[in-house]
Write a protein that holds these residues in place. Structure first.
Motif, short mmCIF file in Angstrom:
data_model
loop_
_atom_site.label_atom_id
_atom_site.label_comp_id
_atom_site.label_asym_id
_atom_site.label_seq_id
_atom_site.Cartn_x
_atom_site.Cartn_y
_atom_site.Cartn_z
N GLU B 55 48.55 0.31 -57.52
CA GLU B 55 48.88 0.26 -56.10
C GLU B 55 50.15 1.08 -55.90
O GLU B 55 50.97 1.21 -56.80
N ALA B 56 50.31 1.65 -54.71
CA ALA B 56 51.49 2.48 -54.46
C ALA B 56 51.80 2.53 -52.98
O ALA B 56 50.93 2.29 -52.13
N GLY B 57 53.04 2.86 -52.68
CA GLY B 57 53.48 3.10 -51.31
C GLY B 57 53.76 4.58 -51.14
O GLY B 57 54.52 5.16 -51.92
N GLU B 63 56.14 8.86 -40.19
CA GLU B 63 55.47 7.55 -40.11
C GLU B 63 56.48 6.45 -40.38
O GLU B 63 57.33 6.57 -41.27
N ALA B 64 56.39 5.37 -39.64
CA ALA B 64 57.44 4.33 -39.66
C ALA B 64 57.50 3.61 -41.01
O ALA B 64 58.58 3.30 -41.51
N VAL B 65 56.34 3.33 -41.59
CA VAL B 65 56.32 2.58 -42.85
C VAL B 65 55.43 3.30 -43.86
O VAL B 65 54.51 4.03 -43.48
N PRO B 66 55.72 3.10 -45.16
CA PRO B 66 54.88 3.73 -46.17
C PRO B 66 53.44 3.22 -46.08
O PRO B 66 53.21 2.06 -45.74
N ARG B 67 52.49 4.10 -46.37
CA ARG B 67 51.09 3.66 -46.46
C ARG B 67 50.90 2.95 -47.79
O ARG B 67 51.34 3.45 -48.83
N CYS B 81 53.46 19.06 -45.35
CA CYS B 81 53.53 17.67 -44.84
C CYS B 81 54.45 16.93 -45.81
O CYS B 81 54.08 16.65 -46.96
N ARG B 82 55.66 16.64 -45.37
CA ARG B 82 56.65 16.06 -46.27
C ARG B 82 56.29 14.61 -46.60
O ARG B 82 55.92 13.84 -45.73
N HIS B 83 56.40 14.30 -47.89
CA HIS B 83 56.00 12.96 -48.32
C HIS B 83 56.78 12.57 -49.57
O HIS B 83 57.35 13.43 -50.25
N ARG B 84 56.81 11.31 -49.85
CA ARG B 84 57.45 10.82 -51.08
C ARG B 84 56.78 9.52 -51.51
O ARG B 84 56.17 8.82 -50.71
N VAL B 85 56.90 9.25 -52.80
CA VAL B 85 56.34 8.01 -53.34
C VAL B 85 57.42 6.94 -53.22
O VAL B 85 58.49 7.04 -53.84
N ALA B 86 57.16 5.91 -52.40
CA ALA B 86 58.16 4.86 -52.17
C ALA B 86 58.22 3.90 -53.34
O ALA B 86 59.29 3.43 -53.74
N TRP B 87 57.06 3.58 -53.90
CA TRP B 87 56.99 2.66 -55.03
C TRP B 87 55.62 2.77 -55.68
O TRP B 87 54.66 3.24 -55.06
N THR B 88 55.54 2.36 -56.94
CA THR B 88 54.25 2.27 -57.62
C THR B 88 54.20 0.98 -58.43
O THR B 88 55.23 0.48 -58.89
#
Lengths: 106, 106
Positions: B55-57, B63-67, B81-88
């Protein structure tokens, strides 16, 4: 993205998620289906097959037994590599992602 | 294909499974890692991201919150499209497949 999988016990459900020149990403939900007996796929494009959920048997021409695919398993099928789906797990359904792409230049 | 996943709690493990002009398919095993704080990916190619296990964020600029991605969830990230991995998820490890491909012609 989070939509529920549209599994249909009566048929295999395939949808195209992304389509570009030379590239198509599809998602397939199988619920026990297999390729018709004696039917082999023989494609003009390469295909990268990834099993995400469930389980399946993938028969590749020239191999003695079907490969048993479990979640995270993948196979790269070059163009004209004949193959067929020997079996798929029905419940829970089997989820595949397939990436069809132009073959490497000769 | 059936080889065990080389999860390494100390780092994220990425390998390229297939590389063609305009196409690269990679597999990433994360065990709790996230993008460095404040770091955003900004890529020149499109990326199709598929979560296969764990599972990951995934944070996407604007976007207001991580998917929250679960197995079978996918996201298509156009170039830039700027993005980052919030957690895994660390245990069992998180498995991603990523498809980097040339963006659509303008």
């Amino acid at each position: 993205m989070h939509e529920r999988l549209a599994a249909d016990p009566a048929r295999e459900v395939e949808e195209t998620l992304l389509s570009r020149p030379g590239l198509r990403i599809g998602r397939i939900v199988s619920s026990g289906q297999a390729s018709p007996p004696g039917h082999w796929y023989d494609q003009t494009e390469d295909e990268f097959v990834l099993l995400v959920a469930g389980e399946a048997g993938l028969e590749i021409a020239g191999e003695a037994v079907p490969r048993r695919l479990r979640p995270g398993d993948w196979v790269h099928l070059p163009a004209h590599c004949r193959h067929r789906v020997a079996w798929t797990q029905a419940e829970p359904p089997t989820l595949w992602f397939v990436i069809h792409h132009a073959p490497a230049a000769p």
